[in-house]
Design a protein around this motif. Sequence first.
Motif, PDB file in Angstrom:
ATOM      1  N   GLU A 131      27.459  51.512  41.334  1.00 50.08           N
ATOM      2  CA  GLU A 131      28.628  50.665  41.038  1.00 50.08           C
ATOM      3  C   GLU A 131      29.870  51.188  41.750  1.00 50.08           C
ATOM      4  O   GLU A 131      30.645  50.411  42.312  1.00 50.08           O
ATOM      5  CB  GLU A 131      28.872  50.595  39.533  1.00 50.08           C
ATOM      6  CG  GLU A 131      27.859  49.751  38.792  1.00 50.08           C
ATOM      7  CD  GLU A 131      27.991  49.866  37.277  1.00 50.08           C
ATOM      8  OE1 GLU A 131      28.845  50.629  36.774  1.00 50.08           O
ATOM      9  OE2 GLU A 131      27.217  49.166  36.590  1.00 50.08           O
ATOM     10  N   LEU A 132      30.070  52.502  41.753  1.00 47.96           N
ATOM     11  CA  LEU A 132      31.230  53.089  42.418  1.00 47.96           C
ATOM     12  C   LEU A 132      31.147  52.923  43.938  1.00 47.96           C
ATOM     13  O   LEU A 132      32.147  52.612  44.592  1.00 47.96           O
ATOM     14  CB  LEU A 132      31.384  54.564  42.047  1.00 47.96           C
ATOM     15  CG  LEU A 132      31.748  54.837  40.586  1.00 47.96           C
ATOM     16  CD1 LEU A 132      31.694  56.336  40.293  1.00 47.96           C
ATOM     17  CD2 LEU A 132      33.102  54.266  40.230  1.00 47.96           C
ATOM     18  N   LEU A 133      29.953  53.122  44.498  1.00 49.80           N
ATOM     19  CA  LEU A 133      29.775  52.888  45.937  1.00 49.80           C
ATOM     20  C   LEU A 133      30.109  51.446  46.296  1.00 49.80           C
ATOM     21  O   LEU A 133      30.774  51.186  47.308  1.00 49.80           O
ATOM     22  CB  LEU A 133      28.341  53.202  46.372  1.00 49.80           C
ATOM     23  CG  LEU A 133      27.977  54.648  46.620  1.00 49.80           C
ATOM     24  CD1 LEU A 133      26.481  54.759  46.924  1.00 49.80           C
ATOM     25  CD2 LEU A 133      28.780  55.230  47.758  1.00 49.80           C
ATOM     26  N   CYS A 134      29.660  50.512  45.476  1.00 48.49           N
ATOM     27  CA  CYS A 134      29.952  49.092  45.722  1.00 48.49           C
ATOM     28  C   CYS A 134      31.453  48.838  45.657  1.00 48.49           C
ATOM     29  O   CYS A 134      32.005  48.133  46.514  1.00 48.49           O
ATOM     30  CB  CYS A 134      29.232  48.208  44.706  1.00 48.49           C
ATOM     31  SG  CYS A 134      27.464  48.076  44.985  1.00 48.49           S
ATOM     32  N   ARG A 135      32.112  49.410  44.683  1.00 47.65           N
ATOM     33  CA  ARG A 135      33.548  49.177  44.535  1.00 47.65           C
ATOM     34  C   ARG A 135      34.321  49.710  45.731  1.00 47.65           C
ATOM     35  O   ARG A 135      35.193  49.031  46.280  1.00 47.65           O
ATOM     36  CB  ARG A 135      34.057  49.820  43.247  1.00 47.65           C
ATOM     37  CG  ARG A 135      35.447  49.336  42.911  1.00 47.65           C
ATOM     38  CD  ARG A 135      36.057  49.911  41.656  1.00 47.65           C
ATOM     39  NE  ARG A 135      35.140  50.202  40.589  1.00 47.65           N
ATOM     40  CZ  ARG A 135      35.436  51.028  39.585  1.00 47.65           C
ATOM     41  NH1 ARG A 135      36.616  51.623  39.538  1.00 47.65           N
ATOM     42  NH2 ARG A 135      34.572  51.266  38.628  1.00 47.65           N
ATOM     43  N   VAL A 136      34.000  50.922  46.156  1.00 54.85           N
ATOM     44  CA  VAL A 136      34.696  51.509  47.311  1.00 54.85           C
ATOM     45  C   VAL A 136      34.354  50.735  48.581  1.00 54.85           C
ATOM     46  O   VAL A 136      35.232  50.447  49.401  1.00 54.85           O
ATOM     47  CB  VAL A 136      34.354  53.011  47.447  1.00 54.85           C
ATOM     48  CG1 VAL A 136      34.870  53.581  48.757  1.00 54.85           C
ATOM     49  CG2 VAL A 136      34.916  53.788  46.261  1.00 54.85           C
ATOM     50  N   SER A 137      33.085  50.350  48.755  1.00 51.91           N
ATOM     51  CA  SER A 137      32.675  49.587  49.942  1.00 51.91           C
ATOM     52  C   SER A 137      33.359  48.229  49.986  1.00 51.91           C
ATOM     53  O   SER A 137      33.811  47.787  51.052  1.00 51.91           O
ATOM     54  CB  SER A 137      31.158  49.407  49.964  1.00 51.91           C
ATOM     55  OG  SER A 137      30.529  50.656  50.077  1.00 51.91           O
ATOM     56  N   ASP A 138      33.437  47.555  48.840  1.00 49.50           N
ATOM     57  CA  ASP A 138      34.107  46.258  48.785  1.00 49.50           C
ATOM     58  C   ASP A 138      35.590  46.395  49.130  1.00 49.50           C
ATOM     59  O   ASP A 138      36.144  45.569  49.856  1.00 49.50           O
ATOM     60  CB  ASP A 138      33.952  45.611  47.408  1.00 49.50           C
ATOM     61  CG  ASP A 138      32.531  45.143  47.131  1.00 49.50           C
ATOM     62  OD1 ASP A 138      31.720  45.079  48.084  1.00 49.50           O
ATOM     63  OD2 ASP A 138      32.222  44.854  45.958  1.00 49.50           O
ATOM     64  N   ALA A 139      36.226  47.437  48.627  1.00 46.55           N
ATOM     65  CA  ALA A 139      37.646  47.662  48.927  1.00 46.55           C
ATOM     66  C   ALA A 139      37.828  47.969  50.409  1.00 46.55           C
ATOM     67  O   ALA A 139      38.777  47.481  51.035  1.00 46.55           O
ATOM     68  CB  ALA A 139      38.200  48.800  48.067  1.00 46.55           C
ATOM     69  N   ALA A 140      36.929  48.739  50.978  1.00 45.39           N
ATOM     70  CA  ALA A 140      37.004  49.054  52.411  1.00 45.39           C
ATOM     71  C   ALA A 140      36.821  47.790  53.238  1.00 45.39           C
ATOM     72  O   ALA A 140      37.471  47.607  54.267  1.00 45.39           O
ATOM     73  CB  ALA A 140      35.963  50.105  52.783  1.00 45.39           C
ATOM     74  N   GLU A 141      35.943  46.909  52.807  1.00 44.48           N
ATOM     75  CA  GLU A 141      35.725  45.638  53.502  1.00 44.48           C
ATOM     76  C   GLU A 141      36.998  44.803  53.476  1.00 44.48           C
ATOM     77  O   GLU A 141      37.330  44.137  54.452  1.00 44.48           O
ATOM     78  CB  GLU A 141      34.559  44.879  52.848  1.00 44.48           C
ATOM     79  CG  GLU A 141      34.051  43.726  53.648  1.00 44.48           C
ATOM     80  CD  GLU A 141      33.396  44.125  54.958  1.00 44.48           C
ATOM     81  OE1 GLU A 141      33.412  43.293  55.877  1.00 44.48           O
ATOM     82  OE2 GLU A 141      32.882  45.247  55.075  1.00 44.48           O
TER      83      GLU A 141
END
Length: 151
Positions: A131-141
């Motif tokens: 979940e944290l990886l997804c959140r950081v990846s989405d923010a980076a996107e």
Amino acid sequence: MTTLDLSSHPGPLARRFQQAHTLLWTTMVSEEVTSPQFAVLNSLVGEEGLDQRTVGERVGLDRSTIAEVIRRLVVRGMVDKIRDPRDGRRAALRATDEGVRVHKKLAVRTARMNQLFLSPLAPSERTVFVELLCRVSDAAEQLRHPTQPIG
């Protein structure tokens, strides 16, 4: 001058994480099909008729990378490109029988690899970690493709 301790910086950790993933992928899943190629196959097995741009967005690959991944999958007979009769500029993609066969084989291996990769974490930690990886990846996107100006 004092050096920085990069052991807790996201960039070097992400690189180490990616290197570990690549090592596990090539030893446990496939030396022939890359992780991005598998992601494209996975997307097309789930829903055929998507265009290149949509597949790229779904699997997180930029335009030039998705074009090369699809080109390689077409050359290897795992993906077909079919011109849209209503819009000659658009090509619909579909996994071939060979692509579906390869996907099925690699999906089992991928699940095993992910179990090993995340084995240092407790099951509840794995969920939080992803979940944290997804959140950081989405923010980076969002930084790469902002919907509104920053500032």
